[in-house]
Design a protein around this motif. Structure first.
Motif, PDB file in Angstrom:
ATOM      1  N   LEU A  77       0.842  -1.199   0.000  1.00  0.00           N
ATOM      2  CA  LEU A  77       0.000   0.000   0.000  1.00  0.00           C
ATOM      3  C   LEU A  77       0.876   1.247   0.000  1.00  0.00           C
ATOM      4  CD1 LEU A  77      -2.860  -0.824   2.509  1.00  0.00           C
ATOM      5  CD2 LEU A  77      -2.945  -0.798   0.040  1.00  0.00           C
ATOM      6  N   ASN A 136       1.013   3.872  -3.055  1.00  0.00           N
ATOM      7  CA  ASN A 136       0.427   5.187  -2.832  1.00  0.00           C
ATOM      8  C   ASN A 136       1.443   6.312  -2.729  1.00  0.00           C
ATOM      9  OD1 ASN A 136      -2.138   4.210  -2.828  1.00  0.00           O
ATOM     10  ND2 ASN A 136      -2.234   3.905  -0.626  1.00  0.00           N
ATOM     11  N   ILE A 189      -6.829   4.179  -7.264  1.00  0.00           N
ATOM     12  CA  ILE A 189      -7.125   3.654  -5.923  1.00  0.00           C
ATOM     13  C   ILE A 189      -7.821   2.307  -5.949  1.00  0.00           C
ATOM     14  CG2 ILE A 189      -7.158   5.922  -4.853  1.00  0.00           C
ATOM     15  CD1 ILE A 189     -10.074   5.954  -4.859  1.00  0.00           C
ATOM     16  N   PRO A 247      -5.321  -0.659  -4.437  1.00  0.00           N
ATOM     17  CA  PRO A 247      -5.216  -0.641  -2.977  1.00  0.00           C
ATOM     18  C   PRO A 247      -6.534  -0.992  -2.292  1.00  0.00           C
ATOM     19  CG  PRO A 247      -4.228   1.326  -3.896  1.00  0.00           C
ATOM     20  CD  PRO A 247      -4.846   0.596  -5.029  1.00  0.00           C
ATOM     21  N   LEU A 248      -7.648  -0.523  -2.839  1.00  0.00           N
ATOM     22  CA  LEU A 248      -8.929  -0.833  -2.198  1.00  0.00           C
ATOM     23  C   LEU A 248      -9.211  -2.329  -2.254  1.00  0.00           C
ATOM     24  CD1 LEU A 248     -11.443   1.999  -3.120  1.00  0.00           C
ATOM     25  CD2 LEU A 248     -10.312   1.529  -0.969  1.00  0.00           C
ATOM     26  N   PHE A 284      -7.061  -3.949   0.201  1.00  0.00           N
ATOM     27  CA  PHE A 284      -7.559  -3.612   1.528  1.00  0.00           C
ATOM     28  C   PHE A 284      -8.735  -4.487   1.925  1.00  0.00           C
ATOM     29  CE2 PHE A 284     -10.661  -1.316   4.068  1.00  0.00           C
ATOM     30  CZ  PHE A 284      -9.904  -0.977   5.168  1.00  0.00           C
ATOM     31  N   PHE A 285      -9.738  -4.572   1.036  1.00  0.00           N
ATOM     32  CA  PHE A 285     -10.936  -5.296   1.431  1.00  0.00           C
ATOM     33  C   PHE A 285     -10.716  -6.798   1.470  1.00  0.00           C
ATOM     34  CE2 PHE A 285     -13.274  -1.353   0.418  1.00  0.00           C
ATOM     35  CZ  PHE A 285     -13.892  -1.226   1.653  1.00  0.00           C
ATOM     36  N   GLN A 297      -8.052  -7.344   4.817  1.00  0.00           N
ATOM     37  CA  GLN A 297      -8.178  -6.450   5.951  1.00  0.00           C
ATOM     38  C   GLN A 297      -7.720  -7.096   7.261  1.00  0.00           C
ATOM     39  OE1 GLN A 297     -12.145  -5.167   6.334  1.00  0.00           O
ATOM     40  NE2 GLN A 297     -11.628  -3.260   7.314  1.00  0.00           N
ATOM     41  N   LEU A 350      -4.103  -6.765   7.748  1.00  0.00           N
ATOM     42  CA  LEU A 350      -3.749  -5.359   7.929  1.00  0.00           C
ATOM     43  C   LEU A 350      -3.988  -4.954   9.375  1.00  0.00           C
ATOM     44  CD1 LEU A 350      -2.803  -3.045   6.094  1.00  0.00           C
ATOM     45  CD2 LEU A 350      -5.146  -2.293   6.012  1.00  0.00           C
ATOM     46  N   VAL A 351      -5.163  -5.325   9.896  1.00  0.00           N
ATOM     47  CA  VAL A 351      -5.497  -4.967  11.277  1.00  0.00           C
ATOM     48  C   VAL A 351      -4.505  -5.619  12.225  1.00  0.00           C
ATOM     49  CG1 VAL A 351      -7.207  -5.307  13.074  1.00  0.00           C
ATOM     50  CG2 VAL A 351      -7.928  -4.584  10.811  1.00  0.00           C
TER      51      VAL A 351
END
Lengths: 407, 379
Positions: free
Chosen positions: B307, B311, B355, B358-359, B362-363, B366, B369-370
């Motif tokens: 990410l 970015n 984006i 990355p989205l 991300f989804f 997740q 990531l958390v």
């Protein structure tokens, strides 16, 4: 060679090289230098184990030293040289201190430093607490967390559409101006745009004044604190006083303002306030981060303390502020400092949205300006050192904490 | 904890509503851009994206009449539909830019040279003339009409496949991928070995090294720009992909080592000591035991680094350069904001291309990531 092909080669070469290095170096250590056989097997094993950690660490340490540690000193040295590379002492810093753009950047950065971590942590805490209690909380969390994945530049485009301004006779496509033009100066708009913000700001003033008092009071109540903590208390109280004065001027401004109803506003070109419109982008991105971490911390609060409070008849607000928040203060500080560091490095948002025009300059963008537009590396290095100086207290605090935990 | 709130339905409602307000506040900005990216340029400027679903009353761009001429009884006529049959309800029309609303639908306008033009509410027109229209410039029609909502993929087609010079999003997409993948993969291995040494090997100075890495975690990369540019020029790689891969690797290492070390310290001690007793070398322990067990931490860091490199704008501008063919997505977007800041159909589609990946990451990931965030900040 095509860059994509080069990329594949680099991945293969990098991974292969890494594994090869570690394998070969361990092999040489064990079989050639200190073989675990013969009369000195025991001594050799011990020696090999003394050397081995450094074999494992060597590539990482070399890269870290070259790419992060050495540049700190090199940049400091560069900041003492002029454009031609002659030693000029602190002349760059002196020159910078007299530049209005630099003082503007420093002032704006301080504003960012106060507002963004506070707002992001505050919203994050709110979101964490609220979503913890409802069934669709996880979905809500994941949506609030989403902006973390969006680049600062992408977020800038998104917010530029929100702040978009067009002439009064054209339809507004920025939602902020569309909402703003809905207000026409009647009772309703005075209520929403002046009375409500006034009440909010006044309650914030009261809150900060009380907070400052809480921080300062132990100064004469408790005699057993170390000098460092006392200095910290004075600084904290000074920040609170500054905020109270700043907010008081806001309250005065809101109360007496004659709002230009019916005229579309170019939000990013209103000095001082445009800083806040830029900050909104970073707050939007960072709130999710704060929420995720604080939510985990809130779940870690021991259930029995809450049950005890419930039995004693505490209401939900008391449970939150008196029971939960004090127990996660450490995590709040970690979140706050992490966002503070992000704020100090913020560059993309300002670069993409205003490029420092209309008095929105910040240090990182000022430094980029000096480096790649004015090509004055001495000044650029000096600006970087100012950022470093602002980061240093957090760096020291982090290292101190890490050392304490290692013991 | 539910029981506390459960006693007070009013409070529960307040919580639901506040969360809904927060979520809307956080999601709407993205929705605005997403909706805009599917509208035509004309629609974007004629109404806000929140009105995208309603029919819009607006002045349409001038339409020049075209069609095949039919001659009948010495009168030449052209007829057809102004909107090509796509629909729309005209409330007023005109033939001059000074009086674009001169006529009501159904009226007949007398133009120069005996031309007569009739425009109906649904866009049907008929133009008649005493002389042949074959060589003439036909009149333009200005209409004020409400058009039905229209969504299109054309914006994406434009930015991806037929861009203007220097604005090639497709090329920038490839460039970004080329930057991000090696810059994600390389640091992981280097960091994993170092993290293992810091977590499970005893040697003097270990605590000091951990402190050193924690310190480097917060060093702003702004400080590294000048010395590293000089260094890269000195070793002769200058600006380019090699340069940016190395820079990203260096900048990503502290977080990588820190995250992985924190994770590896928590691995069960017995496994590692049993393996040592069984005669496994440290290299074998690392490859066979530590790496597979650390997969969640490796994944966390990989997502972070991906990410971040995807970015990033600053490192790309400094170490890759700002030439058109080397622009990454973020750099491309910044250029577009400068040169075509008002063309929202291009800007919004380009932003979404940049984006989207990355989205997606991300989804879909997740969870990792958390977990990584928690390991990196709280202990």
């Amino acid at each position: 060679m095509h860059p994509a092909l080069q990329a594949i080669l680099v991945i293969l070469g990098g991974v292969g090289g890494c594994v090869g290095y570690f394998y070969a170096s361990n092999l040489i250590l064990d079989k050639v230098l200190f073989p675990a056989r013969g009369p000195q097997a025991g001594r050799n094993i011990n020696r090999a184990n003394l050397v081995r950690p450094w074999l494992f660490l060597a590539p990482a340490l070399a890269a870290l030293t070259l790419y992060l540690a050495y540049p700190v000193f090199a940049t400091f040295w560069r900041s003492l040289l002029n454009q031609a590379g002659q030693f000029v002492g602190l002349a760059n810093y002196a020159k910078m201190a007299h530049e209005p753009k630099f003082t503007e950047a420093l002032g704006n950065n301080l504003l960012w430093l106060i507002v963004v971590p506070a707002a992001a942590t505050g919203f994050g805490l709110l979101a964490a607490q609220l979503t913890d209690r409802i069934r669709w909380g996880n979905l809500a969390k994941s949506l609030i967390f989403m902006p973390m994945a969006i680049s600062f530049v992408g977020a800038s485009v998104i917010f530029k559409l929100i702040y978009d301004t067009r002439e009064a006779n054209l339809p507004q496509i920025g939602i902020l101006n569309a909402l703003w033009l809905k207000a026409e100066g009647g009772i309703g708009s005075v209520l929403i745009l002046q009375l409500l913000p006034f009440a909010l700001v006044v309650s914030l003033i009261a809150g900060f004044a009380y907070l400052g008092w809480l921080v300062l009071r132990p100064l004469w109540r408790r005699r057993d604190e170390t000098a460092w903590i006392r200095v910290g208390r004075v600084i904290g109280a000074a920040v609170a006083v500054f905020l109270v004065i700043e907010l008081a001027s806001w309250a005065y401004g809101i109360a007496t303002a004659d709002l230009p109803y019916g005229q579309p506003q170019a939000w990013l070109q209103i000095p001082y306030w445009n800083n806040f419109f830029l900050m909104a982008v970073l707050i939007w991105i960072q709130t999710g981060f704060a929420m995720v971490i604080l939510s985990a911390a809130l779940r870690g609060v021991p259930e029995d303390t809450i049950e005890a409070a419930v039995l004693d008849g505490a209401n939900p607000f008391q449970i939150f502020f008196r029971i939960k928040v004090p127990q996660i203060v450490g995590t709040i500080v970690v979140v706050w400092t992490t966002i503070t560091i992000t704020v100090l490095k913020v560059f993309d948002i300002v670069y993409a949205m205003t490029n420092g025009q209309w008095e929105t300059q910040v240090l990182a963008n000022y430094m980029y300006d000096k480096l790649f537009r004015a090509f004055d590396w001495g000044m650029g290095a000096a600006a970087a050192m100012v950022i470093m100086a602002l980061v240093t207290p957090i760096l020291v605090w982090n290292v101190w904490n890490a050392r304490r935990e290692m013991r | 904890m539910d029981n506390i709130v459960g006693k007070k339905p009013a409070l529960l409602w307040a919580v639901h509503l506040s969360v809904l307000a927060l979520v809307l506040l956080w999601v709407l900005p993205v929705v605005g851009l997403l909706v805009s990216s599917f509208r035509t340029g004309d629609q974007i400027v004629s109404s806000g994206w929140w009105q995208a679903l309603s029919a819009q009353e607006a002045q349409q761009p001038a339409i020049r009449i075209a069609g095949t001429e039919v001659a009948q009884d010495g009168v030449f006529a052209i007829s057809g539909n102004l909107y090509g049959g796509k629909g729309g309800a005209i409330s007023a029309w005109g033939t001059s830019s000074r009086e674009p609303e001169a006529h009501a639908p159904g009226d007949t306008a007398e133009l120069a040279d005996g031309l007569r033009l009739t425009v109906q509410e649904n866009g049907d027109f008929s133009l008649t003339s005493p002389a042949s229209l074959a060589d003439q410039r036909l009149p333009r029609v200005f209409t004020t009409a409400s058009t039905p909502p229209e969504f299109t993929l054309q914006n994406y087609r434009n930015v991806l496949f037929s861009p203007l010079a220097g604005q090639s999003i497709g090329q920038a997409f490839l460039n970004t991928l080329t930057v991000a993948i090696p810059a994600t993969v390389i640091p992981i291995l280097v960091a994993a070995f170092a993290a293992y040494a810091l977590a499970w090997m005893e040697f003097p100075g270990r605590a000091l090294l951990v402190a050193f890495i924690v310190g480097l975690l917060v060093v702003p990369l702004q400080l590294a720009l000048i010395p590293l540019l000089q260094f890269h020029n000195w070793i002769g790689i200058g600006k380019g992909y090699l340069s940016i891969w190395m820079a990203h690797t260096g900048f990503g290492l502290p977080l990588a080592i820190y995250l992985l070390r924190n994770y590896m310290v928590g691995l069960p001690k017995d496994i590692i000591e049993n393996a040592r007793v069984d005669g496994a070398t440290e290299f074998q322990i690392f490859i066979r035991i530590i790496l597979p067990l650390s997969f969640p931490a490796l994944a966390s860091f990989a997502i972070f680094q991906f990410l971040w490199t995807w970015n990033d704008l600053l490192v790309a501008m400094v170490f890759l350069g700002t030439d058109n063919d080397k622009l990454v997505l973020t750099g491309n977007l910044v250029n577009l904001m400068g040169s075509r800041g008002g063309d929202w159909e291009i800007l919004s589609a380009s932003a979404f291309v940049s984006i989207a990946v990355p989205l997606l990451v991300f989804f879909s990931m997740q969870r990792f990531l958390v977990r990584g965030l928690l390991a990196g900040s709280v202990k």
